[in-house]
Scaffold this motif. Structure first.
Motif, PDB file in Angstrom:
ATOM      1  N   MET A   1      -6.068  49.120  48.428  1.00  0.00           N
ATOM      2  CA  MET A   1      -6.034  47.711  48.759  1.00  0.00           C
ATOM      3  C   MET A   1      -7.458  47.150  48.820  1.00  0.00           C
ATOM      4  N   SER A   2      -7.629  45.969  48.294  1.00  0.00           N
ATOM      5  CA  SER A   2      -8.957  45.374  48.252  1.00  0.00           C
ATOM      6  C   SER A   2      -9.240  44.518  49.477  1.00  0.00           C
ATOM      7  N   SER A   3     -10.504  44.489  49.849  1.00  0.00           N
ATOM      8  CA  SER A   3     -10.986  43.633  50.923  1.00  0.00           C
ATOM      9  C   SER A   3     -12.196  42.883  50.402  1.00  0.00           C
ATOM     10  N   ILE A   4     -12.521  41.781  51.078  1.00  0.00           N
ATOM     11  CA  ILE A   4     -13.761  41.072  50.742  1.00  0.00           C
ATOM     12  C   ILE A   4     -14.801  41.483  51.774  1.00  0.00           C
ATOM     13  N   HIS A   5     -15.847  42.127  51.298  1.00  0.00           N
ATOM     14  CA  HIS A   5     -16.936  42.581  52.167  1.00  0.00           C
ATOM     15  C   HIS A   5     -18.107  41.622  52.019  1.00  0.00           C
ATOM     16  N   ILE A   6     -18.690  41.233  53.145  1.00  0.00           N
ATOM     17  CA  ILE A   6     -19.812  40.301  53.145  1.00  0.00           C
ATOM     18  C   ILE A   6     -21.087  41.055  53.535  1.00  0.00           C
ATOM     19  N   PHE A   7     -22.131  40.841  52.751  1.00  0.00           N
ATOM     20  CA  PHE A   7     -23.429  41.459  53.026  1.00  0.00           C
ATOM     21  C   PHE A   7     -24.506  40.384  53.060  1.00  0.00           C
ATOM     22  N   ASN A   8     -25.494  40.569  53.929  1.00  0.00           N
ATOM     23  CA  ASN A   8     -26.695  39.743  53.885  1.00  0.00           C
ATOM     24  C   ASN A   8     -27.718  40.539  53.094  1.00  0.00           C
ATOM     25  N   VAL A   9     -28.244  39.935  52.037  1.00  0.00           N
ATOM     26  CA  VAL A   9     -29.214  40.623  51.191  1.00  0.00           C
ATOM     27  C   VAL A   9     -30.443  39.736  51.056  1.00  0.00           C
ATOM     28  N   GLU A  10     -31.625  40.323  51.302  1.00  0.00           N
ATOM     29  CA  GLU A  10     -32.860  39.568  51.175  1.00  0.00           C
ATOM     30  C   GLU A  10     -33.145  39.305  49.696  1.00  0.00           C
ATOM     31  N   MET A  11     -32.865  38.083  49.263  1.00  0.00           N
ATOM     32  CA  MET A  11     -33.087  37.712  47.868  1.00  0.00           C
ATOM     33  C   MET A  11     -33.957  36.459  47.842  1.00  0.00           C
ATOM     34  N   THR A  12     -35.042  36.512  47.092  1.00  0.00           N
ATOM     35  CA  THR A  12     -35.961  35.379  47.082  1.00  0.00           C
ATOM     36  C   THR A  12     -35.874  34.552  45.801  1.00  0.00           C
ATOM     37  N   CYS A  13     -35.243  35.097  44.782  1.00  0.00           N
ATOM     38  CA  CYS A  13     -35.206  34.379  43.506  1.00  0.00           C
ATOM     39  C   CYS A  13     -33.982  34.783  42.690  1.00  0.00           C
ATOM     40  N   GLU A  14     -33.796  34.099  41.560  1.00  0.00           N
ATOM     41  CA  GLU A  14     -32.670  34.398  40.662  1.00  0.00           C
ATOM     42  C   GLU A  14     -32.725  35.850  40.186  1.00  0.00           C
ATOM     43  N   GLY A  15     -33.928  36.355  39.992  1.00  0.00           N
ATOM     44  CA  GLY A  15     -34.099  37.742  39.543  1.00  0.00           C
ATOM     45  C   GLY A  15     -33.530  38.723  40.545  1.00  0.00           C
ATOM     46  N   CYS A  16     -33.742  38.413  41.828  1.00  0.00           N
ATOM     47  CA  CYS A  16     -33.219  39.266  42.915  1.00  0.00           C
ATOM     48  C   CYS A  16     -31.702  39.270  42.886  1.00  0.00           C
ATOM     49  N   SER A  17     -31.114  38.061  42.833  1.00  0.00           N
ATOM     50  CA  SER A  17     -29.657  37.977  42.859  1.00  0.00           C
ATOM     51  C   SER A  17     -29.083  38.596  41.590  1.00  0.00           C
ATOM     52  N   GLY A  18     -29.801  38.460  40.477  1.00  0.00           N
ATOM     53  CA  GLY A  18     -29.358  39.054  39.212  1.00  0.00           C
ATOM     54  C   GLY A  18     -29.313  40.568  39.287  1.00  0.00           C
ATOM     55  N   ALA A  19     -30.304  41.157  39.964  1.00  0.00           N
ATOM     56  CA  ALA A  19     -30.365  42.617  40.103  1.00  0.00           C
ATOM     57  C   ALA A  19     -29.184  43.113  40.927  1.00  0.00           C
ATOM     58  N   VAL A  20     -28.863  42.393  42.007  1.00  0.00           N
ATOM     59  CA  VAL A  20     -27.738  42.763  42.869  1.00  0.00           C
ATOM     60  C   VAL A  20     -26.434  42.650  42.083  1.00  0.00           C
ATOM     61  N   GLU A  21     -26.317  41.552  41.322  1.00  0.00           N
ATOM     62  CA  GLU A  21     -25.107  41.335  40.533  1.00  0.00           C
ATOM     63  C   GLU A  21     -24.933  42.436  39.485  1.00  0.00           C
ATOM     64  N   ARG A  22     -26.028  42.831  38.868  1.00  0.00           N
ATOM     65  CA  ARG A  22     -25.964  43.880  37.826  1.00  0.00           C
ATOM     66  C   ARG A  22     -25.453  45.202  38.377  1.00  0.00           C
ATOM     67  N   VAL A  23     -26.013  45.653  39.506  1.00  0.00           N
ATOM     68  CA  VAL A  23     -25.585  46.959  40.043  1.00  0.00           C
ATOM     69  C   VAL A  23     -24.118  46.931  40.469  1.00  0.00           C
ATOM     70  N   LEU A  24     -23.669  45.794  40.999  1.00  0.00           N
ATOM     71  CA  LEU A  24     -22.271  45.702  41.431  1.00  0.00           C
ATOM     72  C   LEU A  24     -21.332  45.559  40.235  1.00  0.00           C
ATOM     73  N   ASN A  25     -21.767  44.829  39.215  1.00  0.00           N
ATOM     74  CA  ASN A  25     -20.919  44.648  38.034  1.00  0.00           C
ATOM     75  C   ASN A  25     -20.694  45.952  37.283  1.00  0.00           C
ATOM     76  N   ARG A  26     -21.614  46.902  37.448  1.00  0.00           N
ATOM     77  CA  ARG A  26     -21.431  48.223  36.818  1.00  0.00           C
ATOM     78  C   ARG A  26     -20.202  48.931  37.374  1.00  0.00           C
ATOM     79  N   LEU A  27     -19.778  48.542  38.560  1.00  0.00           N
ATOM     80  CA  LEU A  27     -18.631  49.178  39.208  1.00  0.00           C
ATOM     81  C   LEU A  27     -17.332  48.414  38.970  1.00  0.00           C
ATOM     82  N   LYS A  28     -17.393  47.377  38.153  1.00  0.00           N
ATOM     83  CA  LYS A  28     -16.155  46.631  37.835  1.00  0.00           C
ATOM     84  C   LYS A  28     -15.189  47.580  37.154  1.00  0.00           C
TER      85      LYS A  28
END
Length: 72
Positions: A1-28
């Motif tokens: 069963m899926s849940s929505i997990h919320i994390f606070n991540v120190e991101m200062t720019c689009e590059g930061c958020s892009g890096a986080v998105e990339r590592v998580l998208n690998r697990l799609k």
């Protein structure tokens, strides 16, 4: 069963958020269904059947300071 997990991540720019998105998208298809990132709020929401600990480890691979907030 899926849940929505919320994390606070120190991101200062689009590059930061892009890096986080990339590592998580690998697990799609391997437990991660959806990733939503808010750069202004420095929040990452992950819809996943993986545990919060597993997701935390994945996000931490980006080198960003990450804390688990809780389930939505």
């Amino acid at each position: 069963m899926s849940s929505i997990h919320i994390f606070n991540v120190e991101m200062t720019c689009e590059g930061c958020s892009g890096a986080v998105e990339r590592v998580l998208n690998r697990l799609k298809g391997q437990g991660v269904e959806d990733v939503s990132i808010s750069l202004p709020e420095q929040k990452v929401s992950v819809t996943s059947s993986l545990s919060s600990d597993q997701l935390l480890e994945v996000i931490k691979k980006t080198g960003k300071k990450t804390t688990y907030v809780g389930k939505q």
